[in-house]
Design an enzyme around this catalytic site. Structure first.
Site, short mmCIF file in Angstrom:
data_model
loop_
_atom_site.label_atom_id
_atom_site.label_comp_id
_atom_site.label_asym_id
_atom_site.label_seq_id
_atom_site.Cartn_x
_atom_site.Cartn_y
_atom_site.Cartn_z
N ARG A 167 -1.99 78.25 -25.97
CA ARG A 167 -2.64 78.43 -24.67
C ARG A 167 -1.81 79.26 -23.71
O ARG A 167 -2.35 79.92 -22.82
CB ARG A 167 -2.95 77.06 -24.06
N CYS B 142 -15.36 80.35 -25.28
CA CYS B 142 -16.59 80.28 -24.47
C CYS B 142 -16.94 78.86 -24.06
O CYS B 142 -18.07 78.59 -23.65
CB CYS B 142 -17.75 80.88 -25.26
N LYS C 158 11.60 76.41 -25.13
CA LYS C 158 10.35 77.12 -25.42
C LYS C 158 9.62 77.51 -24.15
O LYS C 158 9.11 78.62 -24.02
CB LYS C 158 9.45 76.24 -26.29
N LEU D 68 -7.05 79.44 -10.86
CA LEU D 68 -6.06 79.76 -9.83
C LEU D 68 -5.41 81.11 -10.10
O LEU D 68 -5.12 81.87 -9.16
CB LEU D 68 -5.00 78.66 -9.74
#
Length: 228
Positions: free
Chosen positions: A97, A121, A22, A130
């Site tokens: 994510r 938020c 994955k 980064l």
């Protein structure tokens, strides 16, 4: 405490299908945004994160066709790019994510994008700082607006030397994809060397980009566009 009890003494036989990784599949899916020709990926793991990223690619305007549960063809050809929407909404990004991986290729190819922060938020340090600082060094203008990363590179991204303060896998992947569309050479110092990063490098090389520095003990990567 739960535990597994294994009793030996039995002969094992049979066949097991080994799924693709994955963590390697997700950046490869994101990198299809860079391609002007259809890309077919085989041995994709049939898991929720892969399906979520494919859903995001379709929302962005790409055409995704499943040939089998583990084989996918993605097209962002000029025909389909007329419908590309360079906004990755929170409703989809929140599911997975790693959706932040569309930031680099969208900005690199189209010169603009809006990508929801993985946490929306939420107040606090952003796990993608980064990524953002590296893209700014490459010439991008970046702002945070209502939980979205709003990025622009009106004159395109430009290659430069980048030093990551700490090793980041998704950061390295994002910058590799962005750098593949930048003008000039980009050198990433303190780059991640995980297998999925090496796989992405091999994929980009197969698509005509030149990368160097990947070898035993290497902690940097150089990416330079050969042709588009």
């Amino acid at each position: 405490m739960d535990y597994l009890e294994i009793k030996g003494g039995q002969t094992l036989n049979g066949q097991v299908a080994i799924s693709g990784a994955k963590n390697a599949a997700l950046p490869l899916l994101a990198s299809t945004i860079l391609a002007k020709n259809p890309v077919r990926l085989n041995n994709l793991p049939h898991v929720a994160d892969v399906r979520a990223l494919v859903e995001l690619l379709e929302h962005l305007g790409t055409q995704a066709t499943w040939h089998t549960p583990n084989s996918l063809e993605v097209s962002t050809s000029p025909t389909h790019c007329t419908a590309v929407r360079c906004t990755a909404p929170y409703e989809i990004v929140r599911k997975m994510r790693a959706s932040i991986l569309v930031l680099g290729p969208l900005l690199g190819r189209f010169g603009k994008c809006q990508v929801s922060l993985p946490g929306g938020c939420a107040i606090g340090a952003r796990p993608v700082d980064l990524h953002l600082s590296a893209l700014e060094k490459m010439g991008a203008e970046i702002a945070i607006d209502k939980g979205y990363i709003v990025a622009k590179a009106k004159k395109g991204l430009r290659g430069c030397d980048l030093i990551f303060d700490k090793i980041t896998v998704t950061g390295t992947e994002n910058i590799l994809m962005a750098a593949s569309m930048a003008k000039g050479q980009t050198r990433i110092i303190n780059a991640a060397k995980e297998p999925e990063v090496v796989q992405l490098c091999a994929f980009l090389q197969a698509g005509a980009w030149k990368l160097a520095g990947w070898g035993a003990g290497s902690s940097w990567c150089r990416a330079q566009i050969e042709r588009l």
